[in-house]
Design an enzyme around this catalytic site. Structure first.
Site, PDB file in Angstrom:
ATOM      1  N   ASP A 143     -44.563 -35.492 -21.724  1.00 23.90           N
ATOM      2  CA  ASP A 143     -42.935 -35.145 -21.840  1.00 23.90           C
ATOM      3  C   ASP A 143     -42.351 -36.359 -22.688  1.00 23.90           C
ATOM      4  OD1 ASP A 143     -40.380 -33.942 -21.223  1.00 23.90           O
ATOM      5  OD2 ASP A 143     -40.271 -35.595 -19.808  1.00 23.90           O
ATOM      6  N   ASP A 162     -38.512 -36.878 -22.906  1.00 23.74           N
ATOM      7  CA  ASP A 162     -36.964 -37.340 -22.466  1.00 23.74           C
ATOM      8  C   ASP A 162     -37.358 -38.058 -20.821  1.00 23.74           C
ATOM      9  OD1 ASP A 162     -34.548 -36.399 -24.111  1.00 23.74           O
ATOM     10  OD2 ASP A 162     -36.546 -35.325 -24.641  1.00 23.74           O
TER      11      ASP A 162
END
Length: 297
Positions: free
Chosen positions: A87, A89
């Site tokens: 991922d 963010d």
């Protein structure tokens, strides 16, 4: 009756790990029902392996709240994985890009509140994304580059982690529920092999308030893991995935080694291991690699 399983766990307390701290950790593990013995040092004073007998989940959770100490249970399979799916963010970078964009639009409190609920798993991700993006309608496209330059910073150890994994033959994929305007430059900066993210709609130099094309959600992230596992013709136990929120849970649960990084409870409870007190490069110790084998950023 099933015999308790034996497994390796990497104890990390960078800069202060000694025999005294190790004994204290072993006592804490014993109180949680795990028998522990000391194995090899990975880096003196930083990280060493323990051999544990008992429940992996109990080991993962036993040291939660112990400042400066992480314990990474290592699941079955080779320690050095061949596929890394991450991922972006609040995982590879320290920001939620949509929240920072919303600040330029004057709607950060509203957007950040939705982001938090989505990451906790309280809201449907797709619906929450569309609602937040709609609040950005009319924002100048030029603000995307401004936000990237002024606000977006990698988390500690991010570049070292990716560079070292690639040096040792791993394929690294950045898969974000955020936006290509951030994910593509971040992916290039950190050295990822491929990037998947959402495309913000634009017209006449302004954001339209919509997302174009298919949305990268939890199912899409899992699909990327499965797609590249097949592409590389590797077993599931040669894969690893990392994230921080509920949207990352399917891919983290599916991976051979699933990591929660400073994560929301919805993900932390599902991951094989948790990093709470160290940078991303601590994963390299979990894979048995000393600093001498790292590509230092």
């Amino acid at each position: 009756m099933t015999e308790p399983r034996s497994f390796t766990a990497t104890l990390i307390a960078a800069g202060r790990l000694d025999d005294s701290l190790t004994r204290a950790v072993i006592e804490r593990l014993a109180a949680a029902g795990l028998a522990a013995s000391v194995a090899a040092w990975i880096d003196d004073g930083d990280a060493r392996d323990l051999v544990l007998i008992g429940d992996v989940v109990a080991a993962r959770d036993a040291l939660v709240g112990w400042e400066g100490v992480d314990l990474l249970p290592v699941t079955t399979g080779p320690r050095l994985r061949k596929l890394f799916v991450a991922d972006m963010d609040s995982t590879m970078i320290g920001q939620e890009c949509i929240d920072e964009l919303a600040d330029y639009a004057g709607v950060k409190p509203q957007v950040a509140a939705i982001t938090e609920r989505a990451m906790q798993g309280e809201l449907d991700f797709v619906g929450a994304l569309k609602e937040r993006v709609s609040l950005l309608k009319g924002l100048a496209v030029g603000v995307l580059a401004k936000c990237l330059a002024e606000r977006v910073r990698p988390n500690p150890g991010a570049k070292t982690l990716v560079g070292t994994l690639r040096l040792h033959g791993a394929t690294c994929l950045l898969v974000s529920g955020g936006f290509t305007a951030f994910a593509e430059p971040v992916g290039a900066m950190l050295g990822f092999d491929e990037v998947r993210a959402n495309l913000l709609g634009q017209a006449d130099g302004l954001l339209t308030g919509a997302v174009e094309g298919d949305i990268v959600d939890s199912r899409a992230k899992l699909a990327v893991l499965e797609e590249w596992e097949a592409e590389l013709a590797i077993a599931r136990d040669m894969t690893m995935a990392i994230g921080d929120g509920a949207n990352d849970r399917p891919m983290v649960e599916a991976a051979g080694w699933g990591i929660a990084y400073h994560a929301k409870p919805a993900l932390a409870a599902a991951a094989d291991a948790r990093i709470e007190h160290h940078g991303l490069d601590a994963l390299l110790w979990g894979m048995g690699l000393p600093r001498s084998a790292w590509v230092e950023a």
